[in-house]
Write a protein that holds these residues in place. Sequence first.
Motif, PDB file in Angstrom:
ATOM      1  N   ARG A  14      -5.318  10.955  21.478  1.00 38.68           N
ATOM      2  CA  ARG A  14      -5.551   9.403  20.769  1.00 38.68           C
ATOM      3  C   ARG A  14      -6.186   8.583  21.618  1.00 38.68           C
ATOM      4  NH1 ARG A  14      -4.389  12.194  17.244  1.00 38.68           N
ATOM      5  NH2 ARG A  14      -2.625  12.281  15.616  1.00 38.68           N
ATOM      6  N   HIS A  29      -2.719  12.715  10.029  1.00 33.12           N
ATOM      7  CA  HIS A  29      -3.654  13.725  10.271  1.00 33.12           C
ATOM      8  C   HIS A  29      -2.757  15.105  10.371  1.00 33.12           C
ATOM      9  CE1 HIS A  29      -7.271  11.461  11.356  1.00 33.12           C
ATOM     10  NE2 HIS A  29      -6.383  10.429  12.141  1.00 33.12           N
ATOM     11  N   CYS A  68      -1.776  18.380   9.921  1.00 38.44           N
ATOM     12  CA  CYS A  68      -2.561  19.827   9.535  1.00 38.44           C
ATOM     13  C   CYS A  68      -2.506  20.150   8.156  1.00 38.44           C
ATOM     14  CB  CYS A  68      -2.209  20.933  10.455  1.00 38.44           C
ATOM     15  SG  CYS A  68      -3.080  22.309  10.183  1.00 38.44           S
ATOM     16  N   ASP A  94      -2.400  16.909  21.634  1.00 34.66           N
ATOM     17  CA  ASP A  94      -3.183  16.285  20.698  1.00 34.66           C
ATOM     18  C   ASP A  94      -3.552  14.903  21.492  1.00 34.66           C
ATOM     19  OD1 ASP A  94      -4.065  15.555  18.184  1.00 34.66           O
ATOM     20  OD2 ASP A  94      -1.909  15.630  17.165  1.00 34.66           O
ATOM     21  N   HIS A 122     -11.238   8.341   6.573  1.00 35.09           N
ATOM     22  CA  HIS A 122     -10.373   9.600   6.746  1.00 35.09           C
ATOM     23  C   HIS A 122      -9.718   9.811   5.177  1.00 35.09           C
ATOM     24  CE1 HIS A 122      -6.414  11.193   7.248  1.00 35.09           C
ATOM     25  NE2 HIS A 122      -7.124  12.340   8.040  1.00 35.09           N
ATOM     26  N   ARG A 139     -10.210  13.402   3.539  1.00 36.07           N
ATOM     27  CA  ARG A 139      -9.139  14.092   3.241  1.00 36.07           C
ATOM     28  C   ARG A 139      -8.900  14.440   1.902  1.00 36.07           C
ATOM     29  NH1 ARG A 139      -4.347  15.757   6.678  1.00 36.07           N
ATOM     30  NH2 ARG A 139      -2.697  16.051   5.319  1.00 36.07           N
TER      31      ARG A 139
HETATM   32  C1  HEM Z   1      -1.438  27.759  13.564  1.00 38.92           C
HETATM   33  C2  HEM Z   1      -2.292  27.403  13.001  1.00 38.92           C
HETATM   34  C3  HEM Z   1      -2.688  25.735  13.315  1.00 38.92           C
HETATM   35  C4  HEM Z   1      -2.384  24.796  14.075  1.00 38.92           C
HETATM   36  C5  HEM Z   1      -1.366  25.063  15.264  1.00 38.92           C
HETATM   37  C6  HEM Z   1      -2.904  23.494  13.839  1.00 38.92           C
HETATM   38  C7  HEM Z   1      -2.669  22.348  14.252  1.00 38.92           C
HETATM   39  C8  HEM Z   1      -3.254  21.263  13.703  1.00 38.92           C
HETATM   40  C9  HEM Z   1      -2.915  20.077  14.385  1.00 38.92           C
HETATM   41  C10 HEM Z   1      -2.106  19.677  15.671  1.00 38.92           C
HETATM   42  C11 HEM Z   1      -3.607  18.854  13.588  1.00 38.92           C
HETATM   43  C12 HEM Z   1      -3.450  17.532  13.800  1.00 38.92           C
HETATM   44  C13 HEM Z   1      -4.534  17.072  14.660  1.00 38.92           C
HETATM   45  C14 HEM Z   1      -4.346  15.650  15.163  1.00 38.92           C
HETATM   46  O1  HEM Z   1      -3.087  14.800  14.959  1.00 38.92           O
HETATM   47  O2  HEM Z   1      -5.391  14.793  15.424  1.00 38.92           O
HETATM   48  C15 HEM Z   1      -4.358  19.827  12.657  1.00 38.92           C
HETATM   49  C16 HEM Z   1      -5.201  19.182  11.864  1.00 38.92           C
HETATM   50  C17 HEM Z   1      -6.012  19.712  10.981  1.00 38.92           C
HETATM   51  N1  HEM Z   1      -6.016  21.061  10.731  1.00 38.92           N
HETATM   52 FE1  HEM Z   1      -4.830  22.493  11.528  1.00 38.92          FE
HETATM   53  N2  HEM Z   1      -3.900  24.033  12.572  1.00 38.92           N
HETATM   54  C18 HEM Z   1      -3.818  25.191  12.427  1.00 38.92           C
HETATM   55  C19 HEM Z   1      -4.524  25.762  11.227  1.00 38.92           C
HETATM   56  C20 HEM Z   1      -5.144  25.177  10.504  1.00 38.92           C
HETATM   57  C21 HEM Z   1      -5.731  25.967   9.433  1.00 38.92           C
HETATM   58  C22 HEM Z   1      -5.646  27.362   9.064  1.00 38.92           C
HETATM   59  C23 HEM Z   1      -6.705  24.926   8.984  1.00 38.92           C
HETATM   60  C24 HEM Z   1      -7.805  25.263   7.617  1.00 38.92           C
HETATM   61  C25 HEM Z   1      -7.396  25.469   6.699  1.00 38.92           C
HETATM   62  C26 HEM Z   1      -6.438  23.723   9.569  1.00 38.92           C
HETATM   63  C27 HEM Z   1      -7.128  22.760   8.994  1.00 38.92           C
HETATM   64  C28 HEM Z   1      -6.970  21.149   9.563  1.00 38.92           C
HETATM   65  C29 HEM Z   1      -7.398  20.030   9.294  1.00 38.92           C
HETATM   66  C30 HEM Z   1      -8.582  19.977   8.098  1.00 38.92           C
HETATM   67  C31 HEM Z   1      -6.808  18.963  10.051  1.00 38.92           C
HETATM   68  C32 HEM Z   1      -7.181  17.593  10.073  1.00 38.92           C
HETATM   69  C33 HEM Z   1      -6.207  16.804   9.303  1.00 38.92           C
HETATM   70  C34 HEM Z   1      -6.506  15.355   9.327  1.00 38.92           C
HETATM   71  O3  HEM Z   1      -7.371  14.724  10.219  1.00 38.92           O
HETATM   72  O4  HEM Z   1      -6.301  14.613   8.277  1.00 38.92           O
HETATM   73  N3  HEM Z   1      -5.614  24.022  10.530  1.00 38.92           N
HETATM   74  N4  HEM Z   1      -4.208  21.095  12.991  1.00 38.92           N
END
Ligand code: HEM
Length: 409
Positions: free
Chosen positions: A297, A353, A355, A295, A90, A94
């Motif tokens: 796990r 993780h 976002c 979320d 990861h 990342r």
């Molecule tokens: C309001 C909009 C969004 C919400 C509510 C949201 C919510 C989340 C949440 C809750 C996670 C954590 C997942 C976990 O803990 O397993 C996450 C991870 C992630 N989100 Fe978002 N997201 C949003 C928009 C975006 C956008 C626009 C992108 C892309 C540019 C994005 C890319 C990612 C990525 C790549 C992860 C994984 C990060 C990791 O595992 O290190 N998200 N998102």
Amino acid sequence: MTDLSVLTGLPFDRRIHAFFAYLADRRATEAVGEGREPGVWEVFRHQEAVQVLGDHRTYSNDMNHFIPEDQRRLARAARGNFVGIDPPDHTRLRGLVSQAFSPRVTAELEPRVKRLAERLLDDIVEDRGPTAPLDLVAEFAGPLSAIVIAELFGIPESDHPMISEWARALLGARPAGELGVADEAALRNVADLVDKAGAYLVHHIRERRAHPRDDLTSRLATTVVDGRALDDEEIVGVVGMFLIAGYLPASVLTANTVMALDEHPAALAEVRARPALLPGAIEEVLRWRPPLVRDQRLTTRDAELGGRVIPAGSPVCVWLASAHRDPLRYDDPDRFDIHRPAGRHLAFGRGIHYCLGAPLARLESRIAVETLLSRSERLEISRDGSLEFHESIGVLGPVRLPGTLFTRR
Ligand code: HEM
């Protein structure tokens, strides 16, 4: 009200009410409890939610365990999808893209996002006149998010509608039962879609490896880490994850903001009078009606949480939407208050993780709503049967949000 499956098909207002009533009932009596699906645990309170999200050694993101043997092609597609991967892989994956989504780099996208938002609305008004009926998600917020993320990865404009369609279909058919446990028929559909999208992306990746340009696919296709280049499957996983994650929740945040302001006319009047209040209003929407309500796990060992012992190997559903309504954490938590002091909510997760797209999602939603408000003297939302919500209860927000834009004369 304990059975969430009855929510499907209810009108939106009753569905929201029933959903939050279920969470409130459970939260009042326990921080953590066994779910209605055998062996699945649910987390209802803020402190315990933070504890789970902050401890990746005890609570893993790797759910591949639930993919049945005959669907191993899905596990292959999950290889670069680092939201479902634990350290050290990861950290490595990342790290390759995190800089491109930093608040500083994202801020540089503002003029482009603004031009796109204005163009999308102008085209609609030009086509339909100054009192313009439109679907705020399918014709505005959705395309805006899809185009921004597709451009970052160098996907040609002519393919943007196809990409949004795949993202919608994949998220609508999550490979999960109600609380995250695999459902085989859904998995098969997802696997077919993943194959189709994967073949398209492999072609795009190879093209960029041969002729790199200034986009993230080219960077992933040509980067070498610790002497090793990423293979095509890993890159498909990374790019595919971004196309999906970058599209749906961000457009849902815009739609939820429009709906929340529509439900609170005084707050809407304040934001119209002072647009500087909009970022605070969006933070409150993220708390009050988060686009992703949970979320997931998997415990790697026996875990003590909220006075209970969760056995190793148990799926854990963290209800972000419930943590956000926990009275132990927020005063008067059910009230929508755009002046609430900024407290860190969990809508973008917490811990390793967290976002990556949070700055981009905030930017897109702010610009989308600013553009809607500045272009219109009134915006009417239709709350009759034409409003449709995502099937998966993991995503709380409309697929279609019909409305009418009364443009300024
Ligand atoms: C309001 C909009 C969004 C919400 C509510 C949201 C919510 C989340 C949440 C809750 C996670 C954590 C997942 C976990 O803990 O397993 C996450 C991870 C992630 N989100 Fe978002 N997201 C949003 C928009 C975006 C956008 C626009 C992108 C892309 C540019 C994005 C890319 C990612 C990525 C790549 C992860 C994984 C990060 C990791 O595992 O290190 N998200 N998102």
